[in-house]
Design a protein around this motif. Structure first.
Motif, PDB file in Angstrom:
ATOM      1  N   PRO A   1       4.821 -20.546   4.983  1.00  0.00           N
ATOM      2  CA  PRO A   1       3.410 -20.129   4.973  1.00  0.00           C
ATOM      3  C   PRO A   1       3.191 -18.765   5.633  1.00  0.00           C
ATOM      4  CG  PRO A   1       3.560 -22.452   5.489  1.00  0.00           C
ATOM      5  CD  PRO A   1       4.971 -21.931   5.454  1.00  0.00           C
ATOM      6  N   GLU A   2       4.000 -18.436   6.622  1.00  0.00           N
ATOM      7  CA  GLU A   2       3.849 -17.142   7.291  1.00  0.00           C
ATOM      8  C   GLU A   2       4.327 -15.967   6.444  1.00  0.00           C
ATOM      9  OE1 GLU A   2       5.308 -19.891   8.484  1.00  0.00           O
ATOM     10  OE2 GLU A   2       7.107 -19.421   9.659  1.00  0.00           O
ATOM     11  N   ASP A   3       4.908 -16.251   5.294  1.00  0.00           N
ATOM     12  CA  ASP A   3       5.263 -15.183   4.355  1.00  0.00           C
ATOM     13  C   ASP A   3       4.071 -14.777   3.487  1.00  0.00           C
ATOM     14  OD1 ASP A   3       8.401 -16.824   3.896  1.00  0.00           O
ATOM     15  OD2 ASP A   3       8.024 -15.007   5.072  1.00  0.00           O
ATOM     16  N   THR A   4       2.962 -15.492   3.630  1.00  0.00           N
ATOM     17  CA  THR A   4       1.762 -15.148   2.872  1.00  0.00           C
ATOM     18  C   THR A   4       1.297 -13.743   3.228  1.00  0.00           C
ATOM     19  OG1 THR A   4       1.033 -17.437   2.662  1.00  0.00           O
ATOM     20  CG2 THR A   4      -0.659 -15.731   2.500  1.00  0.00           C
ATOM     21  N   ALA A   5       1.181 -12.900   2.214  1.00  0.00           N
ATOM     22  CA  ALA A   5       0.825 -11.498   2.437  1.00  0.00           C
ATOM     23  C   ALA A   5       0.697 -10.800   1.088  1.00  0.00           C
ATOM     24  CB  ALA A   5       1.901 -10.799   3.259  1.00  0.00           C
ATOM     25  N   VAL A   6       0.193  -9.590   1.143  1.00  0.00           N
ATOM     26  CA  VAL A   6       0.283  -8.690  -0.007  1.00  0.00           C
ATOM     27  C   VAL A   6       1.576  -7.897   0.162  1.00  0.00           C
ATOM     28  CG1 VAL A   6      -0.758  -6.794  -1.285  1.00  0.00           C
ATOM     29  CG2 VAL A   6      -2.212  -8.544  -0.224  1.00  0.00           C
ATOM     30  N   TYR A   7       2.373  -7.884  -0.883  1.00  0.00           N
ATOM     31  CA  TYR A   7       3.668  -7.211  -0.840  1.00  0.00           C
ATOM     32  C   TYR A   7       3.594  -5.911  -1.636  1.00  0.00           C
ATOM     33  CZ  TYR A   7       5.855 -11.240   1.321  1.00  0.00           C
ATOM     34  OH  TYR A   7       6.210 -12.239   2.209  1.00  0.00           O
ATOM     35  N   TYR A   8       4.136  -4.858  -1.024  1.00  0.00           N
ATOM     36  CA  TYR A   8       4.089  -3.526  -1.611  1.00  0.00           C
ATOM     37  C   TYR A   8       5.493  -2.953  -1.741  1.00  0.00           C
ATOM     38  CZ  TYR A   8      -0.771  -3.640   0.066  1.00  0.00           C
ATOM     39  OH  TYR A   8      -2.085  -3.973   0.328  1.00  0.00           O
ATOM     40  N   CYS A   9       5.718  -2.204  -2.802  1.00  0.00           N
ATOM     41  CA  CYS A   9       6.904  -1.354  -2.866  1.00  0.00           C
ATOM     42  C   CYS A   9       6.459   0.084  -2.615  1.00  0.00           C
ATOM     43  CB  CYS A   9       7.654  -1.493  -4.181  1.00  0.00           C
ATOM     44  SG  CYS A   9       6.746  -0.985  -5.646  1.00  0.00           S
ATOM     45  N   THR A  10       7.382   0.859  -2.097  1.00  0.00           N
ATOM     46  CA  THR A  10       7.040   2.227  -1.729  1.00  0.00           C
ATOM     47  C   THR A  10       8.275   3.107  -1.750  1.00  0.00           C
ATOM     48  OG1 THR A  10       6.079   3.626   0.010  1.00  0.00           O
ATOM     49  CG2 THR A  10       7.319   1.693   0.728  1.00  0.00           C
ATOM     50  N   THR A  11       8.037   4.383  -2.023  1.00  0.00           N
ATOM     51  CA  THR A  11       9.081   5.388  -1.935  1.00  0.00           C
ATOM     52  C   THR A  11       8.434   6.740  -1.728  1.00  0.00           C
ATOM     53  OG1 THR A  11      11.049   6.325  -3.008  1.00  0.00           O
ATOM     54  CG2 THR A  11       9.190   5.804  -4.428  1.00  0.00           C
ATOM     55  N   GLY A  12       8.998   7.528  -0.829  1.00  0.00           N
ATOM     56  CA  GLY A  12       8.523   8.885  -0.609  1.00  0.00           C
ATOM     57  C   GLY A  12       7.039   8.993  -0.345  1.00  0.00           C
ATOM     58  N   GLY A  13       6.466   8.030   0.335  1.00  0.00           N
ATOM     59  CA  GLY A  13       5.038   8.076   0.649  1.00  0.00           C
ATOM     60  C   GLY A  13       4.136   7.577  -0.456  1.00  0.00           C
ATOM     61  N   ILE A  14       4.716   7.174  -1.544  1.00  0.00           N
ATOM     62  CA  ILE A  14       3.950   6.634  -2.670  1.00  0.00           C
ATOM     63  C   ILE A  14       4.000   5.112  -2.619  1.00  0.00           C
ATOM     64  CG2 ILE A  14       3.766   6.524  -5.185  1.00  0.00           C
ATOM     65  CD1 ILE A  14       5.180   9.308  -5.151  1.00  0.00           C
TER      66      ILE A  14
END
Length: 111
Positions: free
Chosen positions: A87-100
């Motif tokens: 349950p503590e993995d609940t979150a919005v997950y983002y990928c990112t590279t070079g500030g994008i």
């Protein structure tokens, strides 16, 4: 210009698995360091891990052994495989590279 689009989030029971995808346009994934972060409600954004090239990976200590990052050069996509979800993995997950950053994908783990 690099663009990132995440998908694959959803609702899963504790102990389950999900695989998130981050489709990259504008550059080849193998030429970049691609990172995953997550942000739970009311909390700061948290580092999950990164991949460089085709196989170099690094993870936050709390993710080691449960999460795995990989990429598919043919699909220009980076993946985040998440197992034994809590349950503590609940979150919005983002990928990112070079500030994008991508727009994020919601993961909800029910107990």
């Amino acid at each position: 210009q690099v663009q990132l689009v995440e998908s694959g989030g959803g609702l899963v029971q504790a102990g389950g698995s999900l695989r998130l995808s981050c489709v990259v346009s504008g550059r080849t994934v193998s030429s970049m360091v691609m990172s995953w972060f997550r942000q739970a409600p009311g909390k700061d954004r948290e580092f999950v891990g990164w991949i460089i090239g085709s196989s170099g990976t690094y993870y936050a200590d709390s993710m080691k052994g449960r999460f795995a990052i990989s990429n598919d050069n043919a699909k220009n996509t980076v993946y985040l495989q998440m197992n034994t979800l809590k349950p503590e993995d609940t979150a919005v997950y983002y990928c990112t590279t070079g500030g994008i950053w991508g727009q994020g994908t919601q993961v909800t783990v029910s107990s």
